[in-house]
Every structure is written in C-alpha cells, then in structure tokens.
Design an enzyme around this catalytic site. Structure first.
Site, short mmCIF file in Angstrom:
data_model
loop_
_atom_site.label_atom_id
_atom_site.label_comp_id
_atom_site.label_asym_id
_atom_site.label_seq_id
_atom_site.Cartn_x
_atom_site.Cartn_y
_atom_site.Cartn_z
N TYR A 96 0.84 -1.20 0.00
CA TYR A 96 0.00 0.00 0.00
C TYR A 96 0.87 1.25 0.00
O TYR A 96 2.04 1.22 0.38
CB TYR A 96 -0.94 0.02 1.21
N CYS A 97 0.27 2.36 -0.45
CA CYS A 97 0.89 3.68 -0.34
C CYS A 97 -0.17 4.63 0.22
O CYS A 97 -1.03 4.20 0.99
CB CYS A 97 1.47 4.15 -1.67
N TRP A 98 -0.12 5.90 -0.13
CA TRP A 98 -1.05 6.86 0.48
C TRP A 98 -2.50 6.62 0.03
O TRP A 98 -3.40 6.50 0.85
CB TRP A 98 -0.61 8.29 0.14
N SER A 104 2.45 2.27 -4.75
CA SER A 104 2.18 0.86 -4.44
C SER A 104 1.92 0.07 -5.71
O SER A 104 2.33 -1.11 -5.82
CB SER A 104 0.99 0.74 -3.49
N TYR A 125 -3.35 3.83 2.47
CA TYR A 125 -3.41 4.15 3.90
C TYR A 125 -4.59 5.05 4.22
O TYR A 125 -5.21 4.92 5.28
CB TYR A 125 -2.11 4.84 4.35
#
Length: 351
Positions: A96-98, A104, A125
């Site tokens: 995952y990323c933001w 991601s 996130y």
C-alpha cells in the site's frame, strides 16, 4: 502476474492473512502511522517525494511523472535485491501507499512480474485510516470493561501488568501512548506517538480481544499527555463499566512513586519545568516549596506533597465527575506495590 485489489474494510479484518505488509510510502509518512506490523519499503524517500511533488505542482504533471518513474525504478531494483531474493514462490504480500496509486501499484507490478501473488490495498493508507476511525466509534461497545481506579501511586499500572501476566485481557492505554498520564508522566527519552499512530494501536488492541471476556483498563482523563483517548472508548469506560478502586497506604504510594519517578533526581531541571505548569492551580509559593525540596534531594517529601496537595484532590474530583460506577466500586486493598502483592491482587480480580 497475479495482482489482487483488497478493500480497506476487508484488509482490517484479516491483516494476519498476508505474509508481509509493505508500506511503500516515504519514511516520514510511515513514521506518522502505518498498518500494524507493516515494513517500510519506500519507493521514494522524503526528499525525493518532496521534489517530485513540487515539480508536479509548479512545472507539469508529465515532467514530474517522468522524473518520479526514474527514481522509483531504481528504488524498486534496490528493494528486490535487498528484501525479495529470499522469498519463496508462495509469498503473498499486501502493498500500500497513500491512496493506492502509483507508488504501491508500481512496486506491486514488479513483484507480480516476478511471479508472486501480490495484494494491493484499495484506497491505500487513507482508506485504512478511515476504517480505523469508523471502527473505533463502534468497537468499544462490544466489550465489558473493568476500570482500575485509584489515586496516584496506588499501583494501577503495575496491577494491569500483573493481570496481563495472569492471562487477562488488558488495554494499557498509557503504554500505547508512551505516557503515564500525569504532569510528570512523560517517559524519559521516549516521545509519544502521533495521534494517528495511537488510534491505530488502540484499534489493533481492541481487534484482538474476545468480547466474551472482560477487558481491564486504567481510569484515564480525556487526554494522556498530548494524545486524546477515542471518544467512544472513553464514554464506554465512564458510563458502562465496572469500577475497581485500588487503595494503598500513603507511605507505600510514596515508595512506589520514588521507584517510578526516581530518574528525576538526575533530571532536576526537567522536573522543575514540569511542575512550573502547576503554578496556576497550586500557586507560586507551593510550587516553589516543591522545587526547594527537590533541590535538597528530599524526594519522598516532594512526592508526598504532590500526592496530598495536587494529585489526590484532583483525581477525586475527576472520578466523581466522570465515572458513573464509582459509587458501587469494589475496593481492592494492597499493602504495597511489590510484585507479590500485585500478583495476588490480579488473581483475586480474575477469580
């Protein structure tokens, strides 16, 4: 290549199903908060993220994407060499990323090209954070809490630790907040987490409890240091909980405070700075007297004075105002704060 999108709602119920949780965000984003147990494999570091973001806003999105792509490609190669060579074919990570976008997605694509079954957190996130906030509003209602109350120095935290050692379910909010909850409560050389990280830690602890068994928690104010206790949890603790009032002789309480806060003898200036915040409540003369005792090394008198003149009356008013179960609270008498007394008290409560 095998890429699977996982919703934040689904992911929060089965984090343990993934072999590795990979946070592809920058180190600063990761430090602010992350999924419990996630490892930080950033595809852009903090400076790179700042530069690309500035270029995106001030130059053009196309140029920023080209620049970012070159940086990310080099970093992904490093990640594969450093972290992935030892992973078996069956390894299944969640990345995952933001917001579940390019960072991601790029890392997941490369891992999928190798042949791993890769899961990507839909919404990143940001979506996870929304789920944590939503679940913190409803999770506390599932549990029957037993609130451990008692005046400062009566061993509430030690009793929680003893309960945990005896196999009870314990929500130690002060441990999660890295703060003892009083004006002197900051831990030496250990900063508090962010509010987001504290919320995630509380959520993760609640997720691991069995609703059929009681959960023991210490009576708390609305804030522990700089961190706010989630509203639904605080309301549940105050309005719908069983209360146990721990009582201990004053001399034993002073001894416990000497053991817990004795480090202030080597941090006298820090101690004085802390109690300066009490001038408005207790007056300049009282605070000056406590400082003089501290400078004279009379720490038993310092803590005895703080107990009688500040903590005890403040705590009593707070408990009477906030905890509905105080009138029917069970009294638990402890001779001292030693491990034998705590272990016996914990077994008594569980029984």
């Amino acid at each position: 290549m095998s890429l699977t999108s996982v919703s934040a709602e689904d992911a929060t119920t089965r984090l343990a199903a993934f072999d590795t949780l990979i946070d592809a965000r920058s180190p600063a984003e990761y430090a602010d908060d992350h999924l419990p147990g996630a490892l930080n494999w950033p595809v852009l570091d903090d400076d790179e993220r700042r530069v690309v973001g500035t270029e995106y806003k001030q130059v053009s999105s196309f140029d920023a994407r080209k620049h970012g792509a070159a940086l990310v490609a080099r970093r992904v190669a490093e990640i594969v060499e450093r972290h992935v060579f030892d992973k078996p074919r069956e390894w299944q990570p969640l990345v995952y990323c933001w917001r579940g976008g390019q960072r991601s997605g790029t890392l997941a694509w490369f891992l999928g090209q190798i042949g791993f079954r890769v899961h990507v957190l839909q919404g990143g996130y940001k979506a996870f954070r929304e789920q944590v906030r939503a679940q913190l509003a409803v999770l506390p209602a599932r549990f029957a809490f037993t609130v451990i109350a008692g005046r400062t120095g009566s061993g509430k935290t030690r009793l929680l630790q003893a309960l945990m050692q005896e196999g009870a379910q314990v929500l130690d909010l002060e441990a999660l907040a890295k703060h003892r909850g009083s004006v002197l409560g900051g831990l030496p050389d250990e900063p508090q987490p962010t509010q987001k990280a504290f919320d995630t830690a509380v959520w993760h602890a609640l997720q691991g409890f069995d609703p059929k068994r009681p959960v023991y928690v210490e009576s708390e104010s609305r804030k522990i240091g700089t961190l706010a206790v989630p509203d639904a949890l605080l309301s549940r603790m105050r309005q719908d909980s069983r209360v146990v009032m721990v009582e201990m002789p004053d001399d034993a309480r002073v001894q416990l405070l000497l053991e817990e806060y004795g480090f202030f003898a080597q941090q006298l200036e820090r101690f004085c700075d802390h109690i300066d915040t009490l001038v408005e409540l207790r007056g300049q003369d009282t605070v000056a007297r406590w400082k003089a005792l501290a400078h004279g090394g009379r720490w038993a008198d310092v803590f005895g004075g703080l107990m009688r003149e500040h903590y005890d009356p403040l705590y009593q008013r707070s408990m009477q105002r906030n905890y509905a179960g105080l009138g029917s609270a069970r009294a638990l008498l402890l001779d001292d704060g030693g491990p034998q007394a705590m272990r016996a008290a914990a077994r008594q409560l569980i029984a």
